[in-house]
Design a protein around this motif. Sequence first.
Motif, PDB file in Angstrom:
ATOM      1  N   LEU A 317       0.649  -0.664   0.141  1.00 45.04           N
ATOM      2  CA  LEU A 317      -0.826  -0.127   0.003  1.00 45.04           C
ATOM      3  C   LEU A 317       1.037   0.884  -0.188  1.00 45.04           C
ATOM      4  CD1 LEU A 317      -2.372  -1.011   2.602  1.00 45.04           C
ATOM      5  CD2 LEU A 317      -3.006  -1.080   0.542  1.00 45.04           C
ATOM      6  N   PRO A 318       0.636   2.193  -0.888  1.00 43.84           N
ATOM      7  CA  PRO A 318       1.594   3.501  -1.070  1.00 43.84           C
ATOM      8  C   PRO A 318       0.717   4.209   0.699  1.00 43.84           C
ATOM      9  CG  PRO A 318      -0.402   3.448  -2.848  1.00 43.84           C
ATOM     10  CD  PRO A 318      -0.489   2.341  -1.954  1.00 43.84           C
ATOM     11  N   TYR A 319       2.046   4.729   1.260  1.00 44.54           N
ATOM     12  CA  TYR A 319       1.895   5.103   2.058  1.00 44.54           C
ATOM     13  C   TYR A 319       2.867   6.137   2.596  1.00 44.54           C
ATOM     14  CZ  TYR A 319       6.275   3.302   3.550  1.00 44.54           C
ATOM     15  OH  TYR A 319       7.109   2.788   3.466  1.00 44.54           O
ATOM     16  N   ARG A 320       1.951   7.536   3.775  1.00 43.34           N
ATOM     17  CA  ARG A 320       3.199   8.295   4.353  1.00 43.34           C
ATOM     18  C   ARG A 320       3.122   7.998   5.512  1.00 43.34           C
ATOM     19  NH1 ARG A 320      -0.343  14.214   3.142  1.00 43.34           N
ATOM     20  NH2 ARG A 320      -1.290  13.476   4.704  1.00 43.34           N
ATOM     21  N   TYR A 337       3.702   8.993  15.878  1.00 39.82           N
ATOM     22  CA  TYR A 337       3.539   9.083  14.247  1.00 39.82           C
ATOM     23  C   TYR A 337       2.877   8.339  13.804  1.00 39.82           C
ATOM     24  CZ  TYR A 337       8.987   9.713  14.761  1.00 39.82           C
ATOM     25  OH  TYR A 337      10.116  10.608  15.037  1.00 39.82           O
ATOM     26  N   ASP A 338       2.032   8.699  13.291  1.00 40.39           N
ATOM     27  CA  ASP A 338       0.647   8.397  12.597  1.00 40.39           C
ATOM     28  C   ASP A 338       1.039   8.525  10.860  1.00 40.39           C
ATOM     29  OD1 ASP A 338      -0.973   8.840  14.809  1.00 40.39           O
ATOM     30  OD2 ASP A 338      -1.963  10.290  12.898  1.00 40.39           O
ATOM     31  N   PHE A 339       0.942   6.631  10.442  1.00 41.59           N
ATOM     32  CA  PHE A 339       0.595   6.269  10.068  1.00 41.59           C
ATOM     33  C   PHE A 339      -0.574   6.697   8.439  1.00 41.59           C
ATOM     34  CE2 PHE A 339       4.713   3.363   9.903  1.00 41.59           C
ATOM     35  CZ  PHE A 339       4.860   4.011  11.713  1.00 41.59           C
ATOM     36  N   GLU A 340      -0.286   6.503   7.499  1.00 40.99           N
ATOM     37  CA  GLU A 340      -1.388   6.579   6.511  1.00 40.99           C
ATOM     38  C   GLU A 340      -1.293   6.210   5.406  1.00 40.99           C
ATOM     39  OE1 GLU A 340      -2.563  10.972   8.501  1.00 40.99           O
ATOM     40  OE2 GLU A 340      -1.486  11.251   6.420  1.00 40.99           O
ATOM     41  N   VAL A 341      -2.703   5.437   4.916  1.00 40.98           N
ATOM     42  CA  VAL A 341      -2.488   4.498   3.769  1.00 40.98           C
ATOM     43  C   VAL A 341      -3.254   5.154   2.208  1.00 40.98           C
ATOM     44  CG1 VAL A 341      -1.679   2.376   4.744  1.00 40.98           C
ATOM     45  CG2 VAL A 341      -4.112   3.148   4.153  1.00 40.98           C
ATOM     46  N   GLN A 346     -10.800   6.937  -2.858  1.00 45.90           N
ATOM     47  CA  GLN A 346     -11.771   7.848  -2.155  1.00 45.90           C
ATOM     48  C   GLN A 346     -10.413   9.183  -2.418  1.00 45.90           C
ATOM     49  OE1 GLN A 346     -13.323   7.631   1.941  1.00 45.90           O
ATOM     50  NE2 GLN A 346     -12.141   5.307   1.824  1.00 45.90           N
ATOM     51  N   LYS A 347      -9.490   8.702  -2.672  1.00 44.93           N
ATOM     52  CA  LYS A 347      -8.660   9.675  -3.081  1.00 44.93           C
ATOM     53  C   LYS A 347      -8.355  10.915  -1.686  1.00 44.93           C
ATOM     54  CE  LYS A 347      -9.420  10.350  -8.031  1.00 44.93           C
ATOM     55  NZ  LYS A 347      -8.844   9.157  -8.242  1.00 44.93           N
ATOM     56  N   ARG A 348      -7.947  10.266  -0.790  1.00 47.55           N
ATOM     57  CA  ARG A 348      -7.192  10.382   0.609  1.00 47.55           C
ATOM     58  C   ARG A 348      -6.647   9.579   1.495  1.00 47.55           C
ATOM     59  NH1 ARG A 348     -11.974   9.656   4.424  1.00 47.55           N
ATOM     60  NH2 ARG A 348     -10.571  10.959   5.389  1.00 47.55           N
ATOM     61  N   VAL A 395      -8.483  -2.466   5.526  1.00 53.55           N
ATOM     62  CA  VAL A 395      -9.373  -2.896   3.993  1.00 53.55           C
ATOM     63  C   VAL A 395      -9.332  -2.661   3.445  1.00 53.55           C
ATOM     64  CG1 VAL A 395     -11.468  -4.722   3.917  1.00 53.55           C
ATOM     65  CG2 VAL A 395     -10.149  -4.436   5.861  1.00 53.55           C
ATOM     66  N   ALA A 396     -10.355  -1.097   3.716  1.00 53.36           N
ATOM     67  CA  ALA A 396     -10.706  -0.134   2.663  1.00 53.36           C
ATOM     68  C   ALA A 396      -9.829  -0.055   1.528  1.00 53.36           C
ATOM     69  CB  ALA A 396     -10.948   1.240   3.355  1.00 53.36           C
ATOM     70  N   ALA A 397      -8.603   0.272   2.025  1.00 51.73           N
ATOM     71  CA  ALA A 397      -7.141   0.362   1.285  1.00 51.73           C
ATOM     72  C   ALA A 397      -7.060  -0.355  -0.033  1.00 51.73           C
ATOM     73  CB  ALA A 397      -6.076   1.315   1.523  1.00 51.73           C
ATOM     74  N   ILE A 398      -7.407  -2.205   0.259  1.00 56.99           N
ATOM     75  CA  ILE A 398      -6.518  -2.866  -0.363  1.00 56.99           C
ATOM     76  C   ILE A 398      -7.632  -3.063  -1.298  1.00 56.99           C
ATOM     77  CG2 ILE A 398      -6.799  -5.602   0.056  1.00 56.99           C
ATOM     78  CD1 ILE A 398      -5.086  -5.425   2.498  1.00 56.99           C
ATOM     79  N   ILE A 399      -8.913  -3.226  -0.902  1.00 58.59           N
ATOM     80  CA  ILE A 399     -10.047  -3.191  -1.782  1.00 58.59           C
ATOM     81  C   ILE A 399     -10.447  -2.409  -3.023  1.00 58.59           C
ATOM     82  CG2 ILE A 399     -11.466  -5.170  -0.355  1.00 58.59           C
ATOM     83  CD1 ILE A 399     -13.525  -3.353   0.174  1.00 58.59           C
TER      84      ILE A 399
END
Length: 424
Positions: A317-320, A337-341, A346-348, A395-399
């Motif tokens: 998954l793309p993350y920052r 530290y927060d991890f975001e995918v 949703q483009k967010r 799960v949301a990001a994967i699907i």
Amino acid sequence: MLTISLIREKKDFIIERLKIKNFDAEDILEKIISLDTARREKQTRADLLHGEMNIISRDIGSLIKEGRQNEAEEAKEKTYKIKEEIRSLTDELGPIDEELRSEIIKLPNLPHHSVSHGHGADDNVKVREGGEITALPEPALPHWDLIKKYDIIDFDLGIKITGAGFPLYKGKGARLERALINFFLDEGVKAGYREMMPPVVVNEDSGFGTGQLPDKEGQMYHVGLDNLYLIPTAEVPVTNIYRDSILNAAELPVKNVAYTPCFRREAGSWGAHVRGLNRLHQFDKVEIVQIAHPDRSYEALEEMVNHVESLIVKLGLPYRIMRLCGGDMSFTSALTYDFEVWSGAQKRWLEVSSTSNFESFQANRLRCRFREKGNKQTQLVHTLNGSALALPRIVAAIIENNQTGTGIRVPQVLVPYTGFEMID
RNA sequence: GGAGAAAUGGCAGAGUGGUCGAAUGCGGCGGUCUUGAAAACCGUUGUCCUGCUAUCGUGGGACCGGGGGUUCGAAUCCCUCUUUCUCCGCCA
């Protein structure tokens, strides 16, 4: 909870540090210090009187033994006044203690020196990013449409059974959920964490120990009949294992990993961005917790960050990774530290992990200390935890990211766990 | 859910109103002995608050499941809550 000795010795330092969290501590500190002074004065006086009482009582004992009844009676007379004085001091002390405590717990944890000033999510600092944001086949569907299309997660039935925010995972959806849980647990164990399976309801002491109570009372589900709380995160039971304990320095760091369902009332936080899996009342999460030596807790944090990052990388998954600014940090954290995918349709960015060092803030509430070999003195441990990972948004990001138009491709690392490569 | 018993230091386990923070054993730590280790022997061994001391320390106070009470004095007596065990009932 900050220690009273730090408050006594470093008032100005605390004021300065808490400005980073946009918290004005001056008045509270003034109040704490004056309460503490009053408390100590009265306590010292009471202790002194107690000492006197102890001596007299002992004397009465020997007088009676020697048969000197009259003298014993005289001595008893002397105690009445002292006793009364002790009682009135104790009566004054109670409310002072209570107020002192309630003031101290109003102070948030001091932020680490690397934390920048800021007011919200926009001021967070990007530490690094990874993965590739790839174009999705058009039309790219958001996960709330995909789960319906492939019939893997059912919100309507969740509403029927329980209410909004309690989804029902079905078929391959349930398998995917379980696969992720097992994958995260296995990876944690490989990284040296001990797997734990704690209770998911906790008592008041535990809620207080990790800082959910009293300030975040409304965020937890409360079982009134038994005065228990459903956990909002495994952090609560797993960290409370070490409440009221003294560890050997050699045992540190303690590393635990646990899967639990998490329950959050999320009162007042529903809005435009919380559709589908983005925010739930019940969700699954694997949590890593470390109890570390104060000198090495930032090494531990680094290690945890790397671990969480490796999970996201393996899922492709793309993350920052964001270092939270003072204004966006939690009450109890010193550095987060927060991890975001990246959620392709949703483009967010979706937050999937929050990994923090609480230093001694929780440890002080928990009374969790350690002792260096050969040293009499105990000192507070540092506690850390991080999601590794929270499932729904993963799960949301994967699907969303893996949709092909005719199905959803399961990330390769999960295939041994799911037993299938496509959801279709 | 009903009846009974119990809760003491890291563990085991004494202690039923007067130097009991608490016997004893085990464990831990230090030492003697030994080339080294074991055994043996000697010593030491909780937490918290607070005063003094630059520090090692040292003085005072609190703590025997939690809270309250009786008493000049409580581990010990009383009340209450919690937990554990035994028996009965119910049960995944």
